[in-house]
Motif scaffolding. Structure first.
Motif, PDB file in Angstrom:
ATOM      1  N   UNK A 213       0.888  -1.262   0.053  1.00  0.00           N
ATOM      2  CA  UNK A 213       0.020   0.026  -0.050  1.00  0.00           C
ATOM      3  C   UNK A 213       0.894   1.098  -0.018  1.00  0.00           C
ATOM      4  N   UNK A 214       0.161   2.445  -0.283  1.00  0.00           N
ATOM      5  CA  UNK A 214       1.036   3.457  -0.460  1.00  0.00           C
ATOM      6  C   UNK A 214       0.210   4.894   0.647  1.00  0.00           C
ATOM      7  N   UNK A 215       1.026   5.460   1.182  1.00  0.00           N
ATOM      8  CA  UNK A 215       0.733   6.609   2.023  1.00  0.00           C
ATOM      9  C   UNK A 215       0.743   7.932   1.350  1.00  0.00           C
ATOM     10  N   UNK A 216      -0.303   8.802   1.318  1.00  0.00           N
ATOM     11  CA  UNK A 216      -0.525   9.871   0.706  1.00  0.00           C
ATOM     12  C   UNK A 216       0.349  10.996   1.503  1.00  0.00           C
ATOM     13  N   UNK A 217       1.313  11.713   0.962  1.00  0.00           N
ATOM     14  CA  UNK A 217       2.038  12.793   1.595  1.00  0.00           C
ATOM     15  C   UNK A 217       1.494  14.037   1.460  1.00  0.00           C
ATOM     16  N   UNK A 218       2.190  15.118   2.216  1.00  0.00           N
ATOM     17  CA  UNK A 218       1.633  16.492   2.109  1.00  0.00           C
ATOM     18  C   UNK A 218       2.132  17.088   0.847  1.00  0.00           C
ATOM     19  N   UNK A 219       3.071  16.496   0.100  1.00  0.00           N
ATOM     20  CA  UNK A 219       3.960  17.003  -0.967  1.00  0.00           C
ATOM     21  C   UNK A 219       3.134  16.626  -2.348  1.00  0.00           C
ATOM     22  N   UNK A 220       3.232  17.809  -3.127  1.00  0.00           N
ATOM     23  CA  UNK A 220       2.522  17.648  -4.343  1.00  0.00           C
ATOM     24  C   UNK A 220       3.506  17.798  -5.565  1.00  0.00           C
ATOM     25  N   UNK A 221       3.358  16.883  -6.723  1.00  0.00           N
ATOM     26  CA  UNK A 221       4.307  16.811  -7.694  1.00  0.00           C
ATOM     27  C   UNK A 221       3.815  17.620  -8.729  1.00  0.00           C
ATOM     28  N   UNK A 222       4.375  18.687  -9.185  1.00  0.00           N
ATOM     29  CA  UNK A 222       3.863  19.333 -10.272  1.00  0.00           C
ATOM     30  C   UNK A 222       4.474  19.167 -11.705  1.00  0.00           C
ATOM     31  N   UNK A 223       3.991  19.349 -13.120  1.00  0.00           N
ATOM     32  CA  UNK A 223       4.402  19.419 -14.420  1.00  0.00           C
ATOM     33  C   UNK A 223       4.005  20.395 -15.183  1.00  0.00           C
ATOM     34  N   UNK A 224       4.841  20.845 -15.949  1.00  0.00           N
ATOM     35  CA  UNK A 224       4.463  21.933 -16.967  1.00  0.00           C
ATOM     36  C   UNK A 224       5.032  21.812 -18.309  1.00  0.00           C
ATOM     37  N   UNK A 225       4.355  22.465 -19.216  1.00  0.00           N
ATOM     38  CA  UNK A 225       4.691  22.155 -20.656  1.00  0.00           C
ATOM     39  C   UNK A 225       4.608  23.721 -21.301  1.00  0.00           C
ATOM     40  N   UNK A 226       5.675  23.921 -21.725  1.00  0.00           N
ATOM     41  CA  UNK A 226       5.349  25.266 -22.246  1.00  0.00           C
ATOM     42  C   UNK A 226       5.956  25.513 -23.828  1.00  0.00           C
ATOM     43  N   UNK A 227       5.338  25.783 -24.638  1.00  0.00           N
ATOM     44  CA  UNK A 227       5.233  25.639 -26.195  1.00  0.00           C
ATOM     45  C   UNK A 227       5.578  27.435 -26.563  1.00  0.00           C
ATOM     46  N   UNK A 228       6.555  27.782 -27.392  1.00  0.00           N
ATOM     47  CA  UNK A 228       7.014  29.026 -27.534  1.00  0.00           C
ATOM     48  C   UNK A 228       6.869  29.141 -29.076  1.00  0.00           C
ATOM     49  N   UNK A 229       6.433  30.265 -29.598  1.00  0.00           N
ATOM     50  CA  UNK A 229       6.353  30.637 -31.012  1.00  0.00           C
ATOM     51  C   UNK A 229       7.178  31.830 -31.316  1.00  0.00           C
TER      52      UNK A 229
END
Length: 288
Positions: A213-229
């Motif tokens: 089993x897994x225990x949820x922590x108070x930390x969050x993981x973020x991901x971002x995708x930036x497209x530039x023209x």
């Protein structure tokens, strides 16, 4: 200003030096004088003069811009960062000041910051650039815009359109070349740097016990995708495009997403340098 005029005259007479410098040369050595309250201050003064002389050989009438004096002065204030070696040839005390003559080595290798800044400004004739980055909801992402603005200013571009002016730009209606041209004209920009960013955050969980089993922590993981023209405003055409991605960690979804966007923007800023350097090399073969 008189000093700058002499610099321009010297540059016009010695522009051929641009082609005489070997691409493999690490530095150009010049002998200059410096004056200061102490030896260190005198060396700083000499360094500025040395960089001024070297920069002067890379200026010609075609590439001079209206605010060249201001831009070159900004480069000279960072002169110490372009010096790779110094040798004091003579020194004396006069009227409470140190006067010295020194041999200063100025970094002129192809990838040196000084040469990059000079070539970028000259080749592109210091255009006006407007940056606007759209979030998934349609509003402006100020953090991403700020990161790209800062990189452009660091590269030596002085006509970066203020964020207060780009804030009113409707980012949802720039799908056609004509709309991008109209937007560029409204901002008085030669180039538009248009970005779109997407980000999300998920919980970070850790293994909890031997049952898998897994225990949820108070930390969050973020991901971002930036497209530039990169858009040439005169035609509305896309002259460069790229995408960067990054991850970030935070104690909330908003923080995790923000950190991811910040990292993606930093990567995009580096890629933006590559794109404008490429545009600069193309511009070097045309009259602007």
């Amino acid at each position: 200003m008189e000093r700058f005029k002499r610099l321009i005259e010297r540059g016009l007479l010695t522009v051929s030096a641009l082609f005489l410098l070997s691409a493999s040369a690490a530095a150009q050595s010049v002998v200059v004088d410096g004056v200061g309250a102490d030896e260190r201050a005198a060396l700083i003064d000499a360094s500025r003069t040395a960089v001024e002389q070297v920069a002067g050989t890379f200026i010609d009438s075609r590439t001079l811009v209206e605010n060249a004096a201001v831009k070159l002065d900004q480069i000279y204030t960072k002169a110490q960062g372009f010096v790779t070696g110094t040798e004091i040839l003579a020194k004396e005390q006069q009227g409470g000041f140190v006067h010295l003559r020194a041999r200063i080595d100025v970094d002129t290798s192809p990838d040196a910051q000084l040469m990059n800044n000079l070539s970028m400004i000259m080749m592109l004739n210091d255009p006006r650039i407007a940056v606007a980055v759209r979030e998934a909801g349609g509003s402006h992402d100020r953090a991403a815009e700020s990161a790209l603005d800062s990189k452009l200013l660091e590269l030596g571009f002085s006509h970066v359109v203020a964020s207060e002016r780009t804030a009113g730009l409707d980012l949802s209606g720039l799908g056609s070349a004509s709309s991008r041209t109209a937007a560029g004209q409204s901002l008085g920009a030669d180039y538009l740097v248009l970005g779109s960013v997407e980000s999300q955050a998920t919980d970070i969980s850790l293994p909890d016990g031997e049952d898998g089993s897994y225990r949820k922590t108070q930390l969050k993981s973020g991901c971002a995708r930036l497209t530039v023209n990169v858009i040439r405003s005169a035609t509305g055409e896309v002259v460069g495009t790229f995408t960067t991605t990054a991850k970030g960690v935070g104690t909330s979804e908003a923080m995790a997403r923000s950190k991811a966007v910040e990292k993606a923007s930093a990567k995009a800023a580096e890629r933006l340098e590559e794109k404008f350097r490429h545009l600069g090399s193309e511009a070097g073969t045309h009259e602007w």
